[in-house]
Design a protein around this motif. Structure first.
Motif, PDB file in Angstrom:
ATOM      1  N   ALA B  71       0.823  -1.212   0.000  1.00 52.85           N
ATOM      2  CA  ALA B  71       0.000   0.000   0.000  1.00 52.85           C
ATOM      3  C   ALA B  71       0.860   1.267   0.000  1.00 52.85           C
ATOM      4  N   ILE B  72       1.999   1.224   0.681  1.00 52.58           N
ATOM      5  CA  ILE B  72       2.860   2.415   0.761  1.00 52.58           C
ATOM      6  C   ILE B  72       3.518   2.686  -0.592  1.00 52.58           C
ATOM      7  N   CYS B  73       3.984   1.640  -1.267  1.00 48.26           N
ATOM      8  CA  CYS B  73       4.616   1.829  -2.578  1.00 48.26           C
ATOM      9  C   CYS B  73       3.595   2.265  -3.626  1.00 48.26           C
ATOM     10  N   ARG B  74       2.331   1.843  -3.449  1.00 48.92           N
ATOM     11  CA  ARG B  74       1.289   2.206  -4.415  1.00 48.92           C
ATOM     12  C   ARG B  74       0.750   3.612  -4.180  1.00 48.92           C
ATOM     13  N   SER B  75       0.918   4.144  -2.935  1.00 46.67           N
ATOM     14  CA  SER B  75       0.310   5.423  -2.592  1.00 46.67           C
ATOM     15  C   SER B  75       0.974   6.601  -3.316  1.00 46.67           C
ATOM     16  N   PRO B  76       0.191   7.406  -4.055  1.00 46.76           N
ATOM     17  CA  PRO B  76       0.778   8.538  -4.777  1.00 46.76           C
ATOM     18  C   PRO B  76       1.147   9.679  -3.834  1.00 46.76           C
TER      19      PRO B  76
END
Lengths: 199, 199
Positions: B71-76
């Motif tokens: 989720a952190i890597c996907r969060s813009p």
């Protein structure tokens, strides 16, 4: 809010629901499961499922077994005239380890404890009365823990069984093997004096 | 010789294989599982299986996730120019709880420890070098534990990343919030004096 995948959080929660396992320990166990090869994790899951689904109560003595009747109740070499009454399956294991007893068992799965809302009908007393009523039993040995609840339960059962003319005994109380008299507590010494035997 | 059904013995053995769980505790846990409603025992088994089969490593930061990227890597909204390097997923959770950091992470899953036969290739250092080499990162914050192995690993990684012109920092060491100076150990006080800042 959690910072782990939902499946991991769920596993942590399951471990934390076990008795004596706190949140930090549960987290450690869940991470350990993730570190296992997938086959080992599956074996663990299967072990839980199988134990719960295959283990049942022996229909005679109420001990844990994976068939209808346990190995002790099925064994023709065990004396069926003597029944030892214990609180839990662990106590059966303890007595069996001593290799002294050759009779049958009856597992109550608890003791009467008004403080914990456990009454006579919540444990397997009726099953014991039925066994005695159907005959063939000469002696009942009460082997409950020597605490207030164990004593109360023993006396209650003893009174229930008297009308059937069966002999009710209980394990001797006294100094444990290998103990130093100096360190034995007062109550145990009192009981040992009360129960002294001629040599 | 055991006096319990095989499925129960097997479950005790599984619990005893967990870190920090001895034989007596394992027995207690197994008996607890037997006392659960069958649905709950099945849920427990499923939780173990699902956690192990669905949780994987984020292909960018190596943190635990249930999809390809966490989720952190996907969060813009998270700054992708700053990467905080930690030893384990639990450290990501600890830093996230502080609600201070808004960059990305890189989870090493261990530290270099010759004593335990863990070398640089046994942890996710190569993945970090690849991330830095592919560009777009301005700062690497080393957030490993302040012990010998953590310091060694931090220095090793810092030297590896220097050629890429990336800035490598590390968390400040000093007096923890709320501590009583009287009870803080010497090493921490030394570090706090070394790292003193103008007010």
């Amino acid at each position: 809010m959690s910072f782990f995948p939902a499946a991991l959080d769920n596993l942590v929660e399951k471990f934390a629901s076990l008795p004596g396992i706190g949140f930090k320990s549960a987290q450690r166990l869940a991470f350990y499961i993730l570190s296992l090869p997938e086959g080992d994790a599956k074996d663990f899951a299967d072990a839980i499922y199988k134990a719960r689904s295959s283990v049942q109560f022996c229909k005679i003595c109420q001990n844990l077994t994976d068939s209808d009747e346990c190995a002790i109740c099925r064994s023709p070499s065990r004396d069926e005239k003597v029944v030892c009454v214990v609180q839990s399956p662990k106590d059966v294991a303890a007595i069996e380890r001593a290799r002294e007893y050759n009779g049958r068992y009856h597992v109550l799965h608890g003791v009467i404890s008004p403080m914990n809302h456990v009454g006579p009908d919540d444990i397997r007393i009726n099953e014991l009365v039925d066994r005695v009523a159907s005959g063939g039993i000469d002696e009942i040995i009460m082997a409950l823990n020597p605490d207030t609840e164990g004593e109360t339960t023993s006396k209650y059962i003893s009174r229930l069984l008297k009308p059937f003319g069966v002999k009710v005994t209980r394990l001797a109380h006294g100094i444990p093997a290998g103990a130093s008299l100096e360190f034995v507590d007062d109550a145990t010494i009192s009981q040992a004096i009360d129960g002294r035997q001629e040599m």
